[in-house]
Design an enzyme around this catalytic site. Structure first.
Site, PDB file in Angstrom:
ATOM      1  N   GLU A 191     -29.436  -3.725  -4.136  1.00 26.49           N
ATOM      2  CA  GLU A 191     -28.907  -3.779  -5.492  1.00 26.49           C
ATOM      3  C   GLU A 191     -28.788  -5.204  -6.031  1.00 26.49           C
ATOM      4  O   GLU A 191     -29.052  -5.457  -7.218  1.00 26.49           O
ATOM      5  CB  GLU A 191     -27.544  -3.078  -5.554  1.00 26.49           C
ATOM      6  CG  GLU A 191     -27.607  -1.582  -5.354  1.00 26.49           C
ATOM      7  CD  GLU A 191     -27.623  -1.163  -3.881  1.00 26.49           C
ATOM      8  OE1 GLU A 191     -27.694   0.050  -3.600  1.00 26.49           O
ATOM      9  OE2 GLU A 191     -27.564  -2.071  -3.012  1.00 26.49           O
ATOM     10  N   PHE A 193     -22.150   0.803  -6.619  1.00 26.78           N
ATOM     11  CA  PHE A 193     -23.031  -0.279  -6.191  1.00 26.78           C
ATOM     12  C   PHE A 193     -23.449  -1.163  -7.370  1.00 26.78           C
ATOM     13  O   PHE A 193     -23.563  -2.376  -7.242  1.00 26.78           O
ATOM     14  CB  PHE A 193     -24.278   0.285  -5.511  1.00 26.78           C
ATOM     15  CG  PHE A 193     -23.980   1.216  -4.368  1.00 26.78           C
ATOM     16  CD1 PHE A 193     -23.010   0.904  -3.430  1.00 26.78           C
ATOM     17  CD2 PHE A 193     -24.659   2.419  -4.243  1.00 26.78           C
ATOM     18  CE1 PHE A 193     -22.723   1.767  -2.384  1.00 26.78           C
ATOM     19  CE2 PHE A 193     -24.374   3.294  -3.197  1.00 26.78           C
ATOM     20  CZ  PHE A 193     -23.403   2.961  -2.262  1.00 26.78           C
ATOM     21  N   ARG A 237     -25.883  12.082 -16.507  1.00 27.99           N
ATOM     22  CA  ARG A 237     -27.052  11.412 -15.937  1.00 27.99           C
ATOM     23  C   ARG A 237     -28.348  12.117 -16.360  1.00 27.99           C
ATOM     24  O   ARG A 237     -29.406  11.492 -16.443  1.00 27.99           O
ATOM     25  CB  ARG A 237     -26.957  11.336 -14.405  1.00 27.99           C
ATOM     26  CG  ARG A 237     -26.871  12.670 -13.697  1.00 27.99           C
ATOM     27  CD  ARG A 237     -26.867  12.522 -12.183  1.00 27.99           C
ATOM     28  NE  ARG A 237     -26.595  13.792 -11.512  1.00 27.99           N
ATOM     29  CZ  ARG A 237     -26.851  14.036 -10.235  1.00 27.99           C
ATOM     30  NH1 ARG A 237     -27.392  13.104  -9.475  1.00 27.99           N
ATOM     31  NH2 ARG A 237     -26.559  15.202  -9.700  1.00 27.99           N
ATOM     32  N   SER A 276     -31.416  10.751  -7.563  1.00 29.02           N
ATOM     33  CA  SER A 276     -30.015  10.994  -7.913  1.00 29.02           C
ATOM     34  C   SER A 276     -29.665  10.463  -9.291  1.00 29.02           C
ATOM     35  O   SER A 276     -28.781  10.997  -9.967  1.00 29.02           O
ATOM     36  CB  SER A 276     -29.093  10.354  -6.872  1.00 29.02           C
ATOM     37  OG  SER A 276     -29.197  11.016  -5.632  1.00 29.02           O
ATOM     38  N   ASP A 297     -18.689  13.342  -1.829  1.00 26.07           N
ATOM     39  CA  ASP A 297     -19.239  12.122  -1.223  1.00 26.07           C
ATOM     40  C   ASP A 297     -18.127  11.185  -0.757  1.00 26.07           C
ATOM     41  O   ASP A 297     -18.368  10.290   0.054  1.00 26.07           O
ATOM     42  CB  ASP A 297     -20.138  11.380  -2.218  1.00 26.07           C
ATOM     43  CG  ASP A 297     -21.465  12.091  -2.426  1.00 26.07           C
ATOM     44  OD1 ASP A 297     -21.747  13.054  -1.683  1.00 26.07           O
ATOM     45  OD2 ASP A 297     -22.218  11.682  -3.321  1.00 26.07           O
ATOM     46  N   HIS A 339     -22.880   8.664 -11.053  1.00 30.73           N
ATOM     47  CA  HIS A 339     -21.798   8.843 -10.078  1.00 30.73           C
ATOM     48  C   HIS A 339     -20.562   8.012 -10.419  1.00 30.73           C
ATOM     49  O   HIS A 339     -19.924   7.408  -9.566  1.00 30.73           O
ATOM     50  CB  HIS A 339     -22.287   8.531  -8.665  1.00 30.73           C
ATOM     51  CG  HIS A 339     -23.286   9.505  -8.136  1.00 30.73           C
ATOM     52  ND1 HIS A 339     -24.453   9.814  -8.819  1.00 30.73           N
ATOM     53  CD2 HIS A 339     -23.315  10.232  -6.992  1.00 30.73           C
ATOM     54  CE1 HIS A 339     -25.149  10.691  -8.122  1.00 30.73           C
ATOM     55  NE2 HIS A 339     -24.487  10.979  -7.021  1.00 30.73           N
ATOM     56  N   ARG A 351     -21.992  12.341 -12.165  1.00 28.09           N
ATOM     57  CA  ARG A 351     -22.853  13.102 -11.252  1.00 28.09           C
ATOM     58  C   ARG A 351     -22.730  14.588 -11.551  1.00 28.09           C
ATOM     59  O   ARG A 351     -23.715  15.299 -11.627  1.00 28.09           O
ATOM     60  CB  ARG A 351     -22.434  12.837  -9.803  1.00 28.09           C
ATOM     61  CG  ARG A 351     -23.223  13.689  -8.819  1.00 28.09           C
ATOM     62  CD  ARG A 351     -22.510  13.806  -7.495  1.00 28.09           C
ATOM     63  NE  ARG A 351     -23.259  14.646  -6.577  1.00 28.09           N
ATOM     64  CZ  ARG A 351     -22.755  15.150  -5.472  1.00 28.09           C
ATOM     65  NH1 ARG A 351     -21.519  14.899  -5.135  1.00 28.09           N
ATOM     66  NH2 ARG A 351     -23.488  15.897  -4.686  1.00 28.09           N
TER      67      ARG A 351
END
Length: 312
Positions: A58, A83, A10, A37, A117, A109, A167
């Protein structure tokens, strides 16, 4: 394998999207209120007129991006993989892929890299779900360098694309001179006894497994299949024709991801053997990233064991 430290993919996206936005004012970022993030904060600050934050919405982000694409813009929807694939799925199908609009969905992620998470944030079925939608391209870079290069390639190509990032920090395995092409596997090394085809954060494991196998007299070909749709069918056929033994490795459900795509080619050819290593059709949980991989057999040791089983 390059020893250049660790960086999350990322991070590579975050840096490259800023460079793209500077050089091309048609590049837009549509944020779902998660820029920090997903590493798009710098883009928003640098180019506020090319940045839209729709909030935690989203599905609306997909619609806004589709609208921007109809005006000639190149929007990147930025959110978490779980998402950006599942919550947005109908909108991706109806508003982006059906009209074949030039929308990019850039998601952090991916896989089990969200680690602590837990299952709700670990996208293990995302690439498989989106692989079934016509016009969609699916990409997962293996490291920080390839994330930058493939983000640029995605911006250049026309059409819907889903690009997935980690992530967690993972080893940097490529140098800055390495080139990548959408839809074409990157050859890491040649081999004759077994082919290890991996993508994303598991390419590093494939490379380490090949090194271990070499010490035991087994020659392993390693392919970074960063694009699982369109799959580099020619590369897979070459492995089946000339080696016959393939191990696929992915941080994704073994169903409908990289392993399934490779098995489809093998089944149609009626040739070769394929072993799939990946998430064993189970949800993730809250645990350290490496432990989650190990729980599903996504380890150097398991790749080596499978390879030995082929060539004994």
């Amino acid at each position: 394998m390059m020893d250049m430290g660790k960086k999350a993919t990322r991070e590579g996206f975050g840096e490259e999207i800023v460079a793209l936005g500077r050089d091309n004012k048609d590049i837009y970022v549509v944020d779902a209120d998660i820029a920090k993030s997903c590493k798009s904060t710098t883009f928003g600050k640098a180019y506020p007129k090319q940045h839209v934050n729709v909030g935690i919405a989203e599905q609306n982000a997909a619609g806004v991006a589709a609208g921007l694409a109809t005006t000639g813009k190149i929007p990147f929807v930025v959110t978490y993989a779980v998402f950006g694939s599942l919550r947005m799925c109908e909108m991706i199908r109806q508003e982006i892929c059906y009209p074949n609009l030039n929308v990019k969905i850039a998601c952090s992620h991916g896989g089990v890299t969200p680690a602590n998470d837990g299952a709700s944030h670990q996208a293990i079925e995302d690439m498989g779900v989106l692989r079934t939608i016509p016009n969609m391209t699916i990409v997962m870079p293996a490291d920080y360098v390839s994330a930058k290069k493939l983000t640029a390639a995605v911006a250049e190509m026309y059409g819907p694309c889903y690009i997935r990032f980690t992530r967690d920090a993972i080893p940097v395995i490529y140098d800055e001179d390495t080139t990548f092409e959408i839809g074409k596997a990157h050859l890491v090394q040649e081999g004759t006894d077994v082919a290890i085809i991996a993508n994303g954060d598991t390419v590093r494991l494939a490379i380490l497994a090949a090194e271990e196998l070499a010490r035991e007299g087994i020659s392993a070909k390693v392919l970074d299949m960063h694009t699982i749709k369109p799959l580099d069918v020619a590369a897979v056929k070459d492995c089946l024709e000339n080696i016959g033994n393939i191990i696929t490795v992915e941080d994704h459900n073994i169903f409908n991801g990289l392993g399934s795509a490779v098995c489809e080619v093998a089944a149609e050819m009626g040739k070769g053997r394929v072993e799939r290593i990946g998430i064993r059709d189970q949800f993730g949980e809250s645990a350290p990233y490496e432990r989650l991989l190990a729980k599903n057999g996504i380890t150097v040791e398991n790749i080596v064991e499978k390879a030995k089983g082929f060539v004994k």
